[in-house]
Design a protein around this motif. Sequence first.
Motif, PDB file in Angstrom:
ATOM      1  N   ILE A 101      65.669 -13.244  34.332  1.00  0.00           N
ATOM      2  CA  ILE A 101      66.248 -14.679  35.199  1.00  0.00           C
ATOM      3  C   ILE A 101      67.407 -14.322  35.882  1.00  0.00           C
ATOM      4  O   ILE A 101      67.770 -14.849  37.036  1.00  0.00           O
ATOM      5  CB  ILE A 101      66.597 -15.548  33.782  1.00  0.00           C
ATOM      6  CG1 ILE A 101      65.256 -16.083  33.152  1.00  0.00           C
ATOM      7  CG2 ILE A 101      67.278 -16.802  34.209  1.00  0.00           C
ATOM      8  CD1 ILE A 101      65.557 -16.616  31.818  1.00  0.00           C
ATOM      9  N   ALA A 102      68.301 -13.375  35.190  1.00  0.00           N
ATOM     10  CA  ALA A 102      69.468 -13.006  36.228  1.00  0.00           C
ATOM     11  C   ALA A 102      69.147 -12.686  37.825  1.00  0.00           C
ATOM     12  O   ALA A 102      69.684 -12.867  38.624  1.00  0.00           O
ATOM     13  CB  ALA A 102      70.567 -12.092  35.407  1.00  0.00           C
ATOM     14  N   GLU A 103      67.989 -11.769  37.605  1.00  0.00           N
ATOM     15  CA  GLU A 103      67.610 -11.006  38.932  1.00  0.00           C
ATOM     16  C   GLU A 103      67.001 -12.046  39.840  1.00  0.00           C
ATOM     17  O   GLU A 103      67.277 -12.039  41.001  1.00  0.00           O
ATOM     18  CB  GLU A 103      66.602  -9.952  38.478  1.00  0.00           C
ATOM     19  CG  GLU A 103      67.392  -8.912  37.959  1.00  0.00           C
ATOM     20  CD  GLU A 103      68.237  -8.019  38.879  1.00  0.00           C
ATOM     21  OE1 GLU A 103      68.063  -7.977  40.178  1.00  0.00           O
ATOM     22  OE2 GLU A 103      69.296  -7.448  38.210  1.00  0.00           O
ATOM     23  N   PHE A 104      66.152 -12.759  39.113  1.00  0.00           N
ATOM     24  CA  PHE A 104      65.780 -14.154  39.884  1.00  0.00           C
ATOM     25  C   PHE A 104      66.610 -14.931  40.361  1.00  0.00           C
ATOM     26  O   PHE A 104      66.476 -15.280  41.808  1.00  0.00           O
ATOM     27  CB  PHE A 104      64.731 -14.677  39.067  1.00  0.00           C
ATOM     28  CG  PHE A 104      63.913 -15.780  39.513  1.00  0.00           C
ATOM     29  CD1 PHE A 104      62.488 -15.425  40.222  1.00  0.00           C
ATOM     30  CD2 PHE A 104      64.383 -17.230  39.939  1.00  0.00           C
ATOM     31  CE1 PHE A 104      61.888 -16.364  41.072  1.00  0.00           C
ATOM     32  CE2 PHE A 104      63.648 -17.881  40.831  1.00  0.00           C
ATOM     33  CZ  PHE A 104      62.323 -17.478  41.155  1.00  0.00           C
ATOM     34  N   LEU A 105      67.720 -15.438  39.887  1.00  0.00           N
ATOM     35  CA  LEU A 105      68.660 -16.096  40.527  1.00  0.00           C
ATOM     36  C   LEU A 105      69.343 -15.414  41.675  1.00  0.00           C
ATOM     37  O   LEU A 105      69.428 -16.233  42.687  1.00  0.00           O
ATOM     38  CB  LEU A 105      69.715 -16.589  39.265  1.00  0.00           C
ATOM     39  CG  LEU A 105      69.127 -17.607  38.152  1.00  0.00           C
ATOM     40  CD1 LEU A 105      70.423 -17.682  37.401  1.00  0.00           C
ATOM     41  CD2 LEU A 105      68.588 -18.643  38.994  1.00  0.00           C
ATOM     42  N   HIS A 106      69.499 -14.205  41.522  1.00  0.00           N
ATOM     43  CA  HIS A 106      70.360 -13.481  42.608  1.00  0.00           C
ATOM     44  C   HIS A 106      69.506 -13.540  43.750  1.00  0.00           C
ATOM     45  O   HIS A 106      69.632 -13.412  44.825  1.00  0.00           O
ATOM     46  CB  HIS A 106      70.555 -12.107  41.869  1.00  0.00           C
ATOM     47  CG  HIS A 106      70.992 -11.259  43.084  1.00  0.00           C
ATOM     48  ND1 HIS A 106      72.414 -11.316  43.967  1.00  0.00           N
ATOM     49  CD2 HIS A 106      70.570 -10.087  43.663  1.00  0.00           C
ATOM     50  CE1 HIS A 106      72.539 -10.397  45.014  1.00  0.00           C
ATOM     51  NE2 HIS A 106      71.519  -9.586  44.760  1.00  0.00           N
ATOM     52  N   ALA A 107      68.187 -13.205  43.560  1.00  0.00           N
ATOM     53  CA  ALA A 107      67.061 -13.185  44.624  1.00  0.00           C
ATOM     54  C   ALA A 107      66.967 -14.563  45.578  1.00  0.00           C
ATOM     55  O   ALA A 107      66.585 -14.366  46.722  1.00  0.00           O
ATOM     56  CB  ALA A 107      65.775 -12.725  44.095  1.00  0.00           C
TER      57      ALA A 107
END
Length: 575
Positions: A10-16
């Motif tokens: 989720i953290a990586e997705f938000l950054h993307a």
Amino acid sequence: MNSLKASDYIAEFLHAQGVPQVFEVVGGMITHLIDSIHAGGKVKLVSVHHEQGAAFAADAVGRITGIPGVAMATSGPGATNLLTGIGSCYFDSSPAIFITGQVNLAEQKGNRPIRQLGFQETDIVSVAKPITKAAWSIQSPEELPARLAEAFQLATSGRPGPVLLDIPMDVQRMKVAAPPPQRIVSVTDNLVAAAALDQLFDALAKAHRPLILIGGGIRSAGAGELFRQFANALPVPVVNSLMAVDVLPFSHPSRVGMIGSYGNRWANLAIGRADLLVVLGSRLDVRQTGAMTAAFKGDRTIFQVDCDAPEINNRVLGCVPIVSHLRPFLQNATAAATKRSWPGWAAWRKELDDLRQQWPDTNELRDVPGINPNVLMHQISRQAKRCAAYVVDVGQHQMWAAQSLDLEPQQRFLTSGGMGAMGFALPAAIGACFAATGQPVVMIAGDGGFQLNIQELQTIARHKLPVKMVVLNNGCHGMVRQFQESYFDKQYASTMWGYSAPDFAAVSRAYGIEAGTVSDPARVVQALEGMMASDAPYLLQVMIDTYANAYPKIAFGHPITEMEPFVKPLDMEGT
């Protein structure tokens, strides 16, 4: 194919997706998410002091950037505290993602005929569904990649709005096998019927007193600059609703003013005299038209352009419908408008200028003791030209601000429209300040609304945000007091009797924020200069007469052109 802990994904997705920060109040059921976002270091955690504040901050970010603002809360009270802000996003078409933690799967009551199994277990999905574009309960880590992608696309496509994801704590710590997340692109229909444009432009060419009415749909479509190009190509005078105050800058030659219940008197008179009306991105709700919808329509032609078909001919009947997203409509309409020659409507423009000169906003309260609120708004504008946005709460001050602020081309105007939520401005100003990457932001609130989320002064102090807070203190809930004056024989229960406010300058200093108070009209400019002297946060308390009313105001039961205090309402208004 990567295998990541779900909260890390989720953290990586938000950054993307380009999400720079998440607003939150920590709680047990989101500790995995908090830890992953902190450890990842790519998305900033902004810890506020009430979940409603997190939701309003996310609302502001979505409006300014077009990228969904993100707010998180734990299960139970954390999730329910988000609801007012979620509703504000829904009614004002702000793209936002709300992530709530939920109790472990084994602790959920499921179909059992009981109220609750796990501690703080609350079915937030069922509660939030009526005020979101979608609300989903995630039951397995395999669901996450597709649901996250769908949430971001849904939040930004068509008519924007909020999406909620409720994720159990044990699902957050499970593994997700998925490719690295990619940026999600919203989908917009680019088709606008050429025949509809021809019909519209043929009607405009024949009109003697045409008007364009713009609403909040312009901004929620990300079409502010496109509309300015359209207004430059087609010299038709433009009136705006409350939610479109910032679309045309104050100095634009086509700008007329705000219409509606508390609209500029000359703008409402312009609506009454127009022989053709083109409505772009406005619902034509009761706060814009008044209760007399048949009188608002009259015998003129109204073209209504909206991406949400059910909003057309919803209240004001007989409009010519053009169902289109505003970005493609304005692109095509501007191209078509430049190929035609237009009359200029010089006589009509002069008539509107004469009305503005006859009914200046600063004369509506010319006899008010002390500081004139409309004059104050012009004074703020002259001192705040470098500020990125005005964030305005709900109440009389909201109307004075919308009537009288002189916005520069780059400045935004944010307020809670459909929800009309007091307490919006302070946390929304925090979101606006983050979205504006540290540029100063002016917050305008009344003493009543400011107290609803006053705890967010600590967030401003901790982050040293350049939020310039102007609190109009009239010692009462002014808009409802005005209502009681009109309809309840001046029985001021709860608005004055039983209500009180602190010295906000003293409160601000207790949080470590510089503050001042002004009550003398001759000292207002000096006080504003002091407020704007640096980029540090500052609170200016402005003392306003308790009995100052927000005028003009449509006299309920009369057409939009008949306004208080010169005309009295025929019946008690219902909104």
